[in-house]
Motif scaffolding. Structure first.
Motif, PDB file in Angstrom:
ATOM      1  N   VAL B  24      -9.514  76.896  58.841  1.00  0.00           N
ATOM      2  CA  VAL B  24     -10.688  76.137  58.386  1.00  0.00           C
ATOM      3  C   VAL B  24     -11.555  75.753  59.575  1.00  0.00           C
ATOM      4  CG1 VAL B  24     -11.383  73.930  57.386  1.00  0.00           C
ATOM      5  CG2 VAL B  24      -9.639  75.312  56.277  1.00  0.00           C
ATOM      6  N   TYR B  25     -10.915  75.439  60.702  1.00  0.00           N
ATOM      7  CA  TYR B  25     -11.699  75.055  61.882  1.00  0.00           C
ATOM      8  C   TYR B  25     -12.638  76.178  62.298  1.00  0.00           C
ATOM      9  CZ  TYR B  25     -12.848  73.736  66.658  1.00  0.00           C
ATOM     10  OH  TYR B  25     -13.526  73.439  67.810  1.00  0.00           O
ATOM     11  N   PHE B  26     -12.081  77.377  62.354  1.00  0.00           N
ATOM     12  CA  PHE B  26     -12.924  78.480  62.832  1.00  0.00           C
ATOM     13  C   PHE B  26     -13.918  78.936  61.762  1.00  0.00           C
ATOM     14  CE2 PHE B  26      -9.557  78.894  66.039  1.00  0.00           C
ATOM     15  CZ  PHE B  26     -10.363  78.855  67.152  1.00  0.00           C
ATOM     16  N   LYS B  28     -15.295  76.896  59.491  1.00  0.00           N
ATOM     17  CA  LYS B  28     -16.281  75.852  59.223  1.00  0.00           C
ATOM     18  C   LYS B  28     -16.861  75.242  60.493  1.00  0.00           C
ATOM     19  CE  LYS B  28     -16.010  75.772  54.737  1.00  0.00           C
ATOM     20  NZ  LYS B  28     -17.166  76.056  53.886  1.00  0.00           N
ATOM     21  N   LEU B  29     -16.548  75.869  61.648  1.00  0.00           N
ATOM     22  CA  LEU B  29     -17.035  75.287  62.888  1.00  0.00           C
ATOM     23  C   LEU B  29     -18.559  75.326  62.912  1.00  0.00           C
ATOM     24  CD1 LEU B  29     -16.235  74.151  65.615  1.00  0.00           C
ATOM     25  CD2 LEU B  29     -16.340  76.460  66.517  1.00  0.00           C
ATOM     26  N   LYS B  30     -19.157  74.227  62.953  1.00  0.00           N
ATOM     27  CA  LYS B  30     -20.623  74.160  62.932  1.00  0.00           C
ATOM     28  C   LYS B  30     -21.074  73.348  64.130  1.00  0.00           C
ATOM     29  CE  LYS B  30     -24.506  73.230  59.907  1.00  0.00           C
ATOM     30  NZ  LYS B  30     -24.930  72.710  58.612  1.00  0.00           N
ATOM     31  N   ARG B  31     -21.648  74.078  65.072  1.00  0.00           N
ATOM     32  CA  ARG B  31     -22.122  73.389  66.267  1.00  0.00           C
ATOM     33  C   ARG B  31     -23.562  72.956  66.065  1.00  0.00           C
ATOM     34  NH1 ARG B  31     -19.431  74.992  71.100  1.00  0.00           N
ATOM     35  NH2 ARG B  31     -17.597  76.246  70.668  1.00  0.00           N
ATOM     36  N   PRO B  32     -23.954  71.900  66.660  1.00  0.00           N
ATOM     37  CA  PRO B  32     -25.372  71.513  66.619  1.00  0.00           C
ATOM     38  C   PRO B  32     -26.204  72.561  67.358  1.00  0.00           C
ATOM     39  CG  PRO B  32     -23.966  69.724  67.381  1.00  0.00           C
ATOM     40  CD  PRO B  32     -23.117  70.930  67.339  1.00  0.00           C
ATOM     41  N   ARG B  33     -27.341  72.919  66.756  1.00  0.00           N
ATOM     42  CA  ARG B  33     -28.213  73.935  67.370  1.00  0.00           C
ATOM     43  C   ARG B  33     -29.228  73.236  68.254  1.00  0.00           C
ATOM     44  NH1 ARG B  33     -28.290  78.949  64.581  1.00  0.00           N
ATOM     45  NH2 ARG B  33     -30.472  79.259  65.152  1.00  0.00           N
ATOM     46  N   LEU B  34     -29.455  73.814  69.383  1.00  0.00           N
ATOM     47  CA  LEU B  34     -30.443  73.262  70.312  1.00  0.00           C
ATOM     48  C   LEU B  34     -31.278  74.411  70.858  1.00  0.00           C
ATOM     49  CD1 LEU B  34     -31.510  70.842  71.943  1.00  0.00           C
ATOM     50  CD2 LEU B  34     -29.856  71.433  73.710  1.00  0.00           C
ATOM     51  N   THR B  35     -32.573  74.344  70.582  1.00  0.00           N
ATOM     52  CA  THR B  35     -33.476  75.391  71.072  1.00  0.00           C
ATOM     53  C   THR B  35     -33.891  75.047  72.497  1.00  0.00           C
ATOM     54  OG1 THR B  35     -34.262  75.739  68.834  1.00  0.00           O
ATOM     55  CG2 THR B  35     -35.626  76.601  70.622  1.00  0.00           C
ATOM     56  N   ILE B  36     -33.726  76.008  73.374  1.00  0.00           N
ATOM     57  CA  ILE B  36     -34.090  75.806  74.786  1.00  0.00           C
ATOM     58  C   ILE B  36     -35.054  76.920  75.191  1.00  0.00           C
ATOM     59  CG2 ILE B  36     -31.914  74.666  75.310  1.00  0.00           C
ATOM     60  CD1 ILE B  36     -30.991  77.310  76.589  1.00  0.00           C
ATOM     61  N   PRO B  37     -35.760  76.744  76.289  1.00  0.00           N
ATOM     62  CA  PRO B  37     -36.760  77.758  76.679  1.00  0.00           C
ATOM     63  C   PRO B  37     -36.151  79.143  76.835  1.00  0.00           C
ATOM     64  CG  PRO B  37     -37.065  75.766  77.955  1.00  0.00           C
ATOM     65  CD  PRO B  37     -35.825  75.574  77.154  1.00  0.00           C
ATOM     66  N   SER B  38     -35.056  79.220  77.535  1.00  0.00           N
ATOM     67  CA  SER B  38     -34.479  80.542  77.788  1.00  0.00           C
ATOM     68  C   SER B  38     -32.978  80.419  77.990  1.00  0.00           C
ATOM     69  CB  SER B  38     -35.110  81.155  79.040  1.00  0.00           C
ATOM     70  OG  SER B  38     -34.471  82.371  79.346  1.00  0.00           O
ATOM     71  N   LEU B  39     -32.286  81.454  77.587  1.00  0.00           N
ATOM     72  CA  LEU B  39     -30.827  81.465  77.742  1.00  0.00           C
ATOM     73  C   LEU B  39     -30.397  82.112  79.047  1.00  0.00           C
ATOM     74  CD1 LEU B  39     -29.623  82.475  74.172  1.00  0.00           C
ATOM     75  CD2 LEU B  39     -29.494  80.241  75.240  1.00  0.00           C
ATOM     76  N   VAL B  40     -31.395  82.491  79.870  1.00  0.00           N
ATOM     77  CA  VAL B  40     -31.049  83.261  81.065  1.00  0.00           C
ATOM     78  C   VAL B  40     -30.032  82.536  81.929  1.00  0.00           C
ATOM     79  CG1 VAL B  40     -31.979  84.180  83.214  1.00  0.00           C
ATOM     80  CG2 VAL B  40     -33.224  84.491  81.079  1.00  0.00           C
ATOM     81  N   LEU B  41     -30.343  81.292  82.216  1.00  0.00           N
ATOM     82  CA  LEU B  41     -29.440  80.556  83.091  1.00  0.00           C
ATOM     83  C   LEU B  41     -28.104  80.284  82.417  1.00  0.00           C
ATOM     84  CD1 LEU B  41     -31.862  78.001  84.760  1.00  0.00           C
ATOM     85  CD2 LEU B  41     -30.582  79.817  85.874  1.00  0.00           C
ATOM     86  N   TRP B  42     -28.131  79.948  81.126  1.00  0.00           N
ATOM     87  CA  TRP B  42     -26.878  79.640  80.431  1.00  0.00           C
ATOM     88  C   TRP B  42     -26.004  80.869  80.281  1.00  0.00           C
ATOM     89  CZ3 TRP B  42     -25.151  75.081  80.509  1.00  0.00           C
ATOM     90  CH2 TRP B  42     -26.010  73.981  80.485  1.00  0.00           C
ATOM     91  N   LEU B  63     -12.178  69.901  70.058  1.00  0.00           N
ATOM     92  CA  LEU B  63     -12.077  69.301  68.722  1.00  0.00           C
ATOM     93  C   LEU B  63     -10.871  69.835  67.974  1.00  0.00           C
ATOM     94  CD1 LEU B  63     -15.704  69.042  67.340  1.00  0.00           C
ATOM     95  CD2 LEU B  63     -14.111  67.206  67.792  1.00  0.00           C
ATOM     96  N   LEU B  64     -10.639  71.137  68.114  1.00  0.00           N
ATOM     97  CA  LEU B  64      -9.483  71.731  67.426  1.00  0.00           C
ATOM     98  C   LEU B  64      -8.185  71.128  67.955  1.00  0.00           C
ATOM     99  CD1 LEU B  64      -8.140  73.836  65.596  1.00  0.00           C
ATOM    100  CD2 LEU B  64      -8.276  75.450  67.495  1.00  0.00           C
ATOM    101  N   TRP B  65      -8.140  71.002  69.265  1.00  0.00           N
ATOM    102  CA  TRP B  65      -6.908  70.437  69.841  1.00  0.00           C
ATOM    103  C   TRP B  65      -6.701  68.995  69.387  1.00  0.00           C
ATOM    104  CZ3 TRP B  65      -3.526  73.656  71.332  1.00  0.00           C
ATOM    105  CH2 TRP B  65      -3.888  74.868  71.915  1.00  0.00           C
TER     106      TRP B  65
END
Lengths: 301, 647
Positions: B24-26, B28-42, B63-65
């Motif tokens: 169920v964890y995997f 229903k895992l729902k992470r908060p979405r965050l829009t950022i300028p670019s994913l290059v650095l991440w 959280l699972l642990w």
């Protein structure tokens, strides 16, 4: 930007005091890359300006009007007087208008800086052209080459009306600009440089086109120092791609290292092509950037 | 031995819940979405080797642990793990709880009583000793098994809740004997005793330690958990009255001396006032101040006509640990003559009785109206031979009791008295040396003194061939048997004979309460003679009505009196007697505390421990708390993460 200037302000981008101070500044390129068109830049010997440069031996066919008759009278040998060329320098201003610039006032600050640098070029009697590149595959918004003080209003209008949006990369933006640009000179690129592609190719294109590169990186405060915690799904503003990051608060140090590495990469790409690079925050005071940072870094004088 | 165990290991199947949790964890895992300028650095950050280290990967699903920790904690809690308390823990654990009078004491003003503190300790033991089976035993003057061996907490707690203090002295031996008896049918390795250490018969050893000697062998380890005691107390330990003048006529004004003994704490000075009330009216008040361990006897003089009720009260200055010993009751009897039956054939006795005042001898010319019950009967007939003759004290002359006919016979012969019990009430100050007896009681072959004792008789004097004087004590009845006839001896011509008769009169007067009365102590009310074969109802303080029935002899005995207060005995025609019972125990009043319990085998001395005995400790509350704390951490983590993203 669609911001109209107030009655008292010449432009909404820059204050009148700032404009007055900018009029006294000039761009300082490392190398003189000029065109044959006569202009204000001393571009070498053999020109027609009043600025003496050197002597050389007379060879048949030379214009006798440039023989130094005083030396001929003393030495009985003709020497030719050489004068400095004063040629025009083309300043191309490229502003990144992709979605990534539409955060935390990055695009507004980029337009302000582009307008300020364009103004100094105009005051230096250079020919300037401006490009705002948004979506890849679409033609950029172009301000055709112009020069002189009379073009100031045109410059400001262009950046005031500039729109942001699209997924263009620096690579495609430079290519798109070079397809329209003619002449050597200076390429001022205002962008966040957050691109997965290598900058070597577009910078090589500029260098081979006779453009000296001034790269100005504008980042938002949270891009410089992100304040995020927890598990997040990060969404790319340009492509909509996502990446899941857990315990993001623990990664700030690594993020900072990678950002500094990116800055160093861009700086090195500029330096090996005899260019300049500077990274600023979008919330840094504009006057400080223009009249302190850029002058200290030798961009303006 | 495994230091841990589980009470409900069958709940281990709950571990299967881990599988759906992970799924169920995997899903229903729902992470908060965050829009950022670019994913290059991440992207470059995520691909960094340091981010992909095992520890970072662990943190990736924190959280699972956390959820797994919560689930596992709850599952382990459901399995009810416990930590063994050590080798002392056993499958069967008897807990002896002292509930004698001293356990009603409070050690601080307004604080809990010792019994309440003992209950808290025992409650903790019950909580900690599971899954051991526990048996609760209350100790006061006797031992009572409150529960069978059980691990049912509800039953144990209920029995513990019902336990109240009995205002009687504590008898540790009874409790240990009961535990000893339990050890014969159950495996018992240790027994816990929770007490304040105030038992009967405390002694002080040479090294100054207070010890409680018990004549019991301990086939188990006794863990003596003593409550901390520091009470100051003052109490009445004796309340008696003695008639001043000779016995007068019925309903005459009689003078009494009343004696009140007051004991104080062995370690502290105490003071206060002792108030004496007669029939509800205060007749005396005396201040009293006691040094540590001191006791004083206060004397009051009063006069009474007929039955009179006395109450003595202590009004202590300041804090007094035990309230129940501050009050004592005494009932002065009706003043009357002593009624004595003496067979007409026993001239020597009748002659001796004539000189004593206040004695009416039946049959006789001055004796009018024969009473139903004589105070003393001097007769040649046994009780069985003459059942119509009823007397509180019976002196049978020249007869062998019927139930001893097989043990002893009387022959003609001569026998001196070999030995006699000089401290017995009947023979004190009576010299039997050189007494010639022509009746010769001869015991049967192989008959030992033990056989007489087993028959309920005490040998007071012995000749060469067998006992000469026997005594038998029964509730409300005392019988003395002279197995030889005094007329066939030279005893009537000796000085000891009137002394013997005087002793018999004194015994009778004490039995009838005519000369001296003692305060009734709690435990069991004194036997009294009432109508035979009659049902009586006894109403006591804090107890429901209890019914008792007299036997053919009319003796009402065995009435328990566990509490201080007034006991009313009612018959079918209304109230017949009122008795006040008081603690009257110096040991309980002293609130002394035994440092050691010394059993028969002195090597197994048991020292007092004021710390809680280590027992099996249940771990499920700890696990439940861990789950709760982790749940809070997870909630905080999730909320703070959401808040950051929203901000």
């Amino acid at each position: 930007m669609n911001v109209a200037a107030s009655d008292k302000q010449l432009t909404s981008l820059l204050g009148n005091e700032t404009l007055a101070r900018l009029e006294r500044l000039r761009l300082q390129p490392n190398r003189r890359k000029t065109n044959r068109t006569q202009g204000e830049h001393a571009a070498g010997k053999g020109g027609s300006s009043t600025e003496f440069a050197d002597y050389r031996n007379y060879v048949p066919g030379d214009d006798v009007r440039f023989v130094d008759w005083n030396i001929f009278a003393r030495l009985n040998r003709p020497f030719m007087k050489l004068y400095q060329y004063e040629e025009v320098m083309h300043v191309a201003i490229l502003v990144d208008g992709s979605n990534s610039m539409n955060f935390e006032g990055k695009f507004e600050r980029a337009c302000q800086l582009a307008a300020a640098l364009g103004l100094t070029a105009l005051m230096g009697v250079e020919r300037i052209s401006a490009y705002v590149v948004g979506a890849s595959g679409e033609p950029p918004t172009v301000m055709p080459p112009c020069s002189g003080r009379v073009s100031m209003r045109r410059l400001f209008d262009f950046f005031e009306r500039a729109e942001c949006g699209g997924d263009a990369t620096i690579d495609s933006a430079v290519e798109s600009m070079l397809r329209r640009h003619r002449g050597k000179g200076l390429a001022i690129i205002v962008s966040d440089f957050l691109t997965p592609a290598s900058l070597a190719r577009p910078f090589n294109l500029l260098y081979s086109a006779g453009m000296e590169i001034f790269a100005l990186q504008v980042l938002g405060p949270t891009e410089i120092d992100p304040d995020l915690t927890g598990d997040l799904r990060l969404v790319d503003s340009e492509h909509g791609r996502t990446v899941d990051v857990s315990s993001i608060g623990e990664l700030h140090g690594i993020y900072r290292e990678h950002r500094e590495r990116l800055e160093e990469h861009v700086r090195r790409q500029c330096r090996i092509r005899n260019g300049r690079f500077l990274s600023i925050s979008s919330d840094a005071p504009l006057d400080w950037v223009l009249f302190d940072l850029l002058q200290r870094q030798g961009w303006l004088k | 031995m495994n230091p841990t165990g589980f009470l409900a290991p069958s709940f281990a199947w709950l571990f299967l819940l881990v599988i759906p949790l992970v799924i169920v964890y995997f899903l229903k895992l729902k992470r908060p979405r965050l829009t950022i300028p670019s994913l290059v650095l991440w992207h470059s950050v995520i691909n960094d080797q340091r981010v992909n280290s095992p520890f970072q990967r662990f943190k990736k699903h924190l959280l699972l642990w956390l959820q797994l920790v919560i689930l596992l904690s709850l599952i382990f809690a459901a399995m009810q793990p416990f930590l063994r308390g050590g080798p002392g823990s056993a499958d069967n654990l008897p807990i002896l709880i002292d509930c004698s009078a001293s356990m009603a004491a409070t050690d601080t003003a307004g604080g809990p009583t010792r019994l309440e503190r003992a209950k808290e300790r025992v409650e903790a033991l019950i909580d900690g000793a599971l899954p051991d089976r526990i048996c609760l035993i209350a100790i006061s003057d006797s031992a009572r098994q409150l529960t069978e061996f059980t691990n049912n907490k509800r039953i144990l707690s209920k029995a513990l809740e019902k336990l109240t203090v009995r205002d009687v002295s504590g008898n540790l031996e009874n409790g240990l004997r009961m535990a000893q008896a339990l050890a014969r049918r159950e495996t018992i390795t240790s027994v816990v005793l929770v007490s304040d250490g105030n038992f009967g018969g405390l002694e002080t050893s040479a090294n100054g330690q207070v010890i409680a000697p018990v004549d019991v062998e301990l086939p188990f380890e006794l863990k003596y958990e003593r409550l901390e005691t520091s009470a100051r107390n003052m109490g009445i330990t004796a309340f008696n009255a003695r008639r001043q003048a000779a016995v007068g006529t019925d309903e005459s004004l009689t003078s009494w001396n009343v004696f009140v003994r007051v004991d104080g704490s062995p370690a502290e000075e105490t003071s206060g006032e002792v108030v004496l009330e007669q029939d509800g009216q205060e007749i005396g008040r005396q201040p009293i101040a006691l040094e540590p361990g001191q006791s004083k006897r206060l004397v009051y003089s009063l006069e009474s006509t007929g039955v009179s009720s006395l109450v003595a009260r202590i009004l202590a200055d300041g804090f007094d640990g035990l309230d129940t010993d501050n009050k004592a009751f005494l009932r002065l009897p009706v003043s009357r003559s002593l009624f004595v039956w003496c067979d007409t054939e026993l001239e020597s006795y009748r002659h001796a009785l004539e000189v004593f005042p206040g004695v009416v001898v039946y049959p006789g010319p001055t004796a009018a109206g024969q009473p139903d019950l004589f105070d003393l009967a001097i007769t040649e007939t046994t009780e069985k031979a003459n059942p119509n003759l009823e007397a509180s004290v019976r002196l049978v002359v020249g007869q062998i009791p019927e139930d001893l006919a097989e043990l002893i016979t009387t022959r003609t012969g001569s026998s001196p008295v070999v030995d006699w019990n000089r401290s017995s009430l009947l023979l004190q100050h009576v010299n039997l040396d050189n007494i010639e007896i022509t009746d010769l009681p001869v015991r049967g072959e192989d008959v030992l003194d033990q056989h007489f004792r087993e028959a309920g008789y005490q040998i007071l004097a012995t000749g060469r061939t067998g006992p000469l004087v026997l005594a038998r004590h029964a509730p409300g009845r005392e019988s003395y048997y002279l197995l030889f006839h005094t007329d066939r001896s030279n005893l009537p011509y000796r000085v000891g004979f009137p002394v013997l008769v005087k002793n018999a009169i004194d015994i009778s007067q004490h039995a009838a309460g005519l000369a001296e009365v003692h305060g009734q102590s709690t435990r069991v009310l004194d036997a009294r003679t009432l109508e035979p074969n009659q049902a009586y109802t006894v109403t006591g303080p804090g107890t429901s009505n209890q019914s008792f029935r007299t036997g053919p002899d009319g003796v009402l005995s065995g009435i328990p009196a566990p509490r201080v207060g007034i006991y009313r005995i009612s018959g079918p025609d209304g109230p017949v007697a009122t008795v006040g019972a008081s603690v009257l125990d110096a040991g309980e009043t002293s609130l002394a505390s035994a440092d050691e319990i010394v059993p028969r085998d002195e090597e197994l001395r048991v020292g007092a421990s004021s710390t809680t005995i280590d027992t099996d400790r249940p771990l499920w509350p700890t696990l439940a708390w861990i789950a709760f704390v982790v749940l809070l951490v997870e909630w905080w983590y999730f909320q703070s993460m959401t808040a950051r993203v929203a901000g």
